[in-house]
Design an enzyme around this catalytic site. Structure first.
Site, PDB file in Angstrom:
ATOM      1  N   GLN A  16     -19.772   6.802 -46.026  1.00 11.46           N
ATOM      2  CA  GLN A  16     -20.897   5.793 -45.689  1.00 11.46           C
ATOM      3  C   GLN A  16     -21.435   5.661 -43.886  1.00 11.46           C
ATOM      4  O   GLN A  16     -23.009   5.666 -44.038  1.00 11.46           O
ATOM      5  CB  GLN A  16     -19.475   4.557 -44.937  1.00 11.46           C
ATOM      6  CG  GLN A  16     -18.787   4.079 -46.287  1.00 11.46           C
ATOM      7  CD  GLN A  16     -20.278   2.980 -47.480  1.00 11.46           C
ATOM      8  OE1 GLN A  16     -20.536   2.350 -46.725  1.00 11.46           O
ATOM      9  NE2 GLN A  16     -19.336   2.815 -48.534  1.00 11.46           N
ATOM     10  N   ILE A  17     -20.893   6.563 -43.422  1.00 12.69           N
ATOM     11  CA  ILE A  17     -21.779   5.920 -41.953  1.00 12.69           C
ATOM     12  C   ILE A  17     -22.800   6.930 -41.861  1.00 12.69           C
ATOM     13  O   ILE A  17     -24.098   6.628 -41.315  1.00 12.69           O
ATOM     14  CB  ILE A  17     -20.638   6.650 -40.868  1.00 12.69           C
ATOM     15  CG1 ILE A  17     -19.532   5.501 -40.516  1.00 12.69           C
ATOM     16  CG2 ILE A  17     -21.900   6.621 -39.393  1.00 12.69           C
ATOM     17  CD1 ILE A  17     -18.805   4.798 -39.504  1.00 12.69           C
ATOM     18  N   ARG A  99       0.616   4.230 -37.065  1.00 11.27           N
ATOM     19  CA  ARG A  99      -0.354   5.026 -36.150  1.00 11.27           C
ATOM     20  C   ARG A  99      -0.132   6.031 -35.775  1.00 11.27           C
ATOM     21  O   ARG A  99      -1.039   7.348 -36.290  1.00 11.27           O
ATOM     22  CB  ARG A  99      -0.196   4.106 -35.274  1.00 11.27           C
ATOM     23  CG  ARG A  99      -1.326   3.342 -34.864  1.00 11.27           C
ATOM     24  CD  ARG A  99      -1.339   2.071 -34.008  1.00 11.27           C
ATOM     25  NE  ARG A  99      -2.506   2.932 -32.767  1.00 11.27           N
ATOM     26  CZ  ARG A  99      -2.035   2.992 -31.276  1.00 11.27           C
ATOM     27  NH1 ARG A  99      -0.891   2.139 -31.106  1.00 11.27           N
ATOM     28  NH2 ARG A  99      -2.711   2.795 -30.674  1.00 11.27           N
ATOM     29  N   GLN A 113     -11.949  21.268 -34.428  1.00  7.05           N
ATOM     30  CA  GLN A 113     -13.469  20.937 -33.742  1.00  7.05           C
ATOM     31  C   GLN A 113     -13.963  21.086 -32.385  1.00  7.05           C
ATOM     32  O   GLN A 113     -14.710  21.359 -32.208  1.00  7.05           O
ATOM     33  CB  GLN A 113     -13.943  19.350 -34.480  1.00  7.05           C
ATOM     34  CG  GLN A 113     -13.866  19.715 -36.450  1.00  7.05           C
ATOM     35  CD  GLN A 113     -14.235  18.731 -36.335  1.00  7.05           C
ATOM     36  OE1 GLN A 113     -14.713  17.304 -35.602  1.00  7.05           O
ATOM     37  NE2 GLN A 113     -14.226  17.834 -38.059  1.00  7.05           N
ATOM     38  N   ARG A 163     -22.551  -5.563 -30.778  1.00  7.13           N
ATOM     39  CA  ARG A 163     -22.119  -6.902 -30.881  1.00  7.13           C
ATOM     40  C   ARG A 163     -21.991  -8.160 -30.252  1.00  7.13           C
ATOM     41  O   ARG A 163     -21.840  -8.941 -30.527  1.00  7.13           O
ATOM     42  CB  ARG A 163     -20.503  -6.834 -31.389  1.00  7.13           C
ATOM     43  CG  ARG A 163     -20.533  -5.944 -33.036  1.00  7.13           C
ATOM     44  CD  ARG A 163     -18.896  -5.058 -33.296  1.00  7.13           C
ATOM     45  NE  ARG A 163     -18.700  -4.546 -34.650  1.00  7.13           N
ATOM     46  CZ  ARG A 163     -17.789  -3.727 -34.927  1.00  7.13           C
ATOM     47  NH1 ARG A 163     -16.736  -2.957 -34.085  1.00  7.13           N
ATOM     48  NH2 ARG A 163     -17.759  -3.469 -35.953  1.00  7.13           N
ATOM     49  N   HIS A 188     -11.893   1.037 -27.641  1.00  7.13           N
ATOM     50  CA  HIS A 188     -12.403   1.122 -29.000  1.00  7.13           C
ATOM     51  C   HIS A 188     -11.518   0.486 -30.069  1.00  7.13           C
ATOM     52  O   HIS A 188     -11.407   1.097 -31.242  1.00  7.13           O
ATOM     53  CB  HIS A 188     -13.958   1.541 -29.699  1.00  7.13           C
ATOM     54  CG  HIS A 188     -14.548   1.018 -30.981  1.00  7.13           C
ATOM     55  ND1 HIS A 188     -15.248   0.726 -31.097  1.00  7.13           N
ATOM     56  CD2 HIS A 188     -13.752   2.309 -32.012  1.00  7.13           C
ATOM     57  CE1 HIS A 188     -15.622   0.538 -32.293  1.00  7.13           C
ATOM     58  NE2 HIS A 188     -15.093   1.083 -32.865  1.00  7.13           N
ATOM     59  N   SER A 243     -17.777  -0.839 -41.077  1.00  6.31           N
ATOM     60  CA  SER A 243     -19.096  -1.247 -40.901  1.00  6.31           C
ATOM     61  C   SER A 243     -20.303   0.237 -40.472  1.00  6.31           C
ATOM     62  O   SER A 243     -19.378   0.667 -39.260  1.00  6.31           O
ATOM     63  CB  SER A 243     -19.546  -1.597 -39.313  1.00  6.31           C
ATOM     64  OG  SER A 243     -18.471  -1.124 -38.171  1.00  6.31           O
TER      65      SER A 243
END
Length: 332
Positions: A16-17, A99, A113, A163, A188, A243
Site C-alpha cells: 500500500q505505502i 510482540r 537488508q 499529524r 513512533h 495509513s
C-alpha cells in the site's frame, strides 16, 4: 547542466505505502523537480507479479524524471548503487501475534537488508526506515551495517509530526503551512510525545505561540496528544488499511528536508541516533527536533523542557529501551 540520476530504493514496493510512494518519487516530490531518479523496487517473491504490475504502471505514466526502473525480489540487485533507501517492507503484526514474534521476524529482515545495503549501496547512502517498529528496525539496521555512518540511518516520525501540525491547523482554523515547530519526541508508537511548547503560527501580526492561540491547556496536554498518538489506529478503523498516502507523503518530506535542507527558523522531527541530547539515553533511535542543511541533520539544542514534557520524554525512552532489549534477545 542536467543532474546525474539518483537511485532510490523502496522496499515492500508492491504494498500500500509503496504504491502511493513510487509515483511521488517519480514526480520529483522527494528529491526536487530537477532531479532525475532511477527507482529500485524490492518485494518478496509472492509479490513479484504485483511488483511487475507497478513497474508497468510506472512505464505507462511516462514520468519525465524517471530514468529507469529496477523491479526485483533479489536484495543485492535492489541495493546496488542506491543513494537513498526507503525501507517500507517489514512483517506486519497480525491478530493474536505476540510482540516478540513480530519483533523476531523484523529483526531477521532488517539484519539481512542491513548487510546488503552495507555491501552494495552507494557511499553515503541515506536510509529511512518506515516499517514498524520503525525506531527499533532502524537500530538493528544500523547495528548490522557498521560501515554506514550512524547519522545516515533514520526512521520516520515525520508522519506523526505532520499529524500534529494538522490537528493544530484544524483546531485554530489556519493554514497548515502557517504552523511550524511542533516536535515529536521518542518512539513512533502510542508512547510518542507530541510537544507544542515551541510551536508557532504565522499570523497577520507576526508569529504567535500555539499555546497562547489555542489557550486551552487541557486540550493541548490531553486530547491533542492522544489524538496524534492514536491517529494510525483511527485510520485503520476507518479505512480498514493502515495509513498509506500520508505515510508516503511524509517519507518524501523527511528525505526532501534532509537532502535539500529545512527552511530558516523551522525544525522538523526525525528519528535519529541519540547522542545523549536532552537526557535521552544514547544508543537509541529516538525522534528529536532537527534542522537540516548540506545533506546533514542536526539536533536542535537548548530548548527548555518542563516537568510535564520530561516525564513523557522519559516514558517513551523507556519503551524504546525495552524494545531494544527485546530485539537483542531475538538475535541470540
Amino acid at each position: 547542466m542536467a543532474k546525474e540520476p539518483m537511485r532510490v530504493l523502496v522496499t515492500g514496493a508492491a504494498g500500500q505505502i509503496g504504491y502511493a510512494l513510487v509515483p511521488m518519487i517519480a514526480r520529483g516530490v522527494m528529491l526536487g523537480a530537477d532531479q532525475p531518479v532511477i527507482l529500485h523496487m524490492l518485494d518478496i517473491p509472492p509479490a513479484a507479479e504485483a511488483l511487475n504490475g507497478v513497474k508497468m504502471e510506472l512505464v505507462d505514466a511516462a514520468f519525465p524524471l524517471l530514468k529507469g526502473v529496477v523491479a526485483t525480489t533479489d536484495v543485492v540487485e535492489a541495493c546496488t548503487g542506491v543513494n537513498v533507501a526507503v525501507m517500507v517492507g517489514g512483517f506486519p503484526r497480525k491478530e493474536g501475534m505476540e510482540r516478540k514474534d513480530v519483533m523476531s521476524k523484523n529483526v531477521s529482515i532488517y539484519k539481512s537488508q542491513a548487510s546488503a545495503l552495507e555491501a552494495h549501496a552507494a557511499p553515503n547512502c541515506k536510509v529511512l526506515v518506515v516499517a514498524n517498529p520503525a525506531n527499533t528496525n532502524a537500530l538493528i539496521l544500523k547495528e548490522f551495517a557498521p560501515s554506514i555512518p550512524e547519522k545516515n540511518v533514520t526512521c520516520l516520525t515525520r508522519l506523526d509530526h505532520n499529524r500534529a501540525l494538522g490537528q493544530i491547523s484544524e483546531r485554530l482554523n489556519v493554514q497548515v503551512s502557517d504552523v511550524k515547530n511542533v516536535i515529536i519526541w521518542g518512539n513512533h508508537s502510542s508512547s510518542q510525545y507530541p510537544d507544542v511548547n515551541h510551536a508557532t503560527v504565522k499570523t497577520s501580526t507576526g508569529e504567535k505561540p500555539v499555546r497562547e492561540l489555542v489557550s486551552d491547556d487541557e486540550w493541548l496536554n490531553g486530547e491533542f496528544i492522544t489524538t496524534v498518538q492514536q491517529r494510525g489506529a483511527a485510520i485503520i478503523k476507518a479505512r480498514k488499511f493502515s495509513s498509506a498516502l500520508s505515510a508516503a507523503s511524509s517519507a518524501c518530506d523527511h528525505i526532501r528536508d534532509w537532502v535539500l535542507g529545512t527552511p530558516e527558523g523551522t525544525f522538523v522531527s526525525m528519528g535519529v541516533y541519540s547522542d545523549g541530547s536532552y537526557g535521552v539515553p544514547s544508543g537509541l533511535i529516538y525522534s528529536f527536533p532537527v534542522t537540516c542543511s548540506g545533506g546533514e541533520w542536526k539536533i536542535v539544542q537548548g530548548l527548555p523542557i518542563d516537568e510535564f514534557s520530561r516525564k513523557k520524554m522519559d516514558a517513551t525512552a523507556q519503551e524504546l529501551t525495552e524494545e531494544k532489549t527485546l530485539a537483542y534477545s531475538c538475535l541470540e
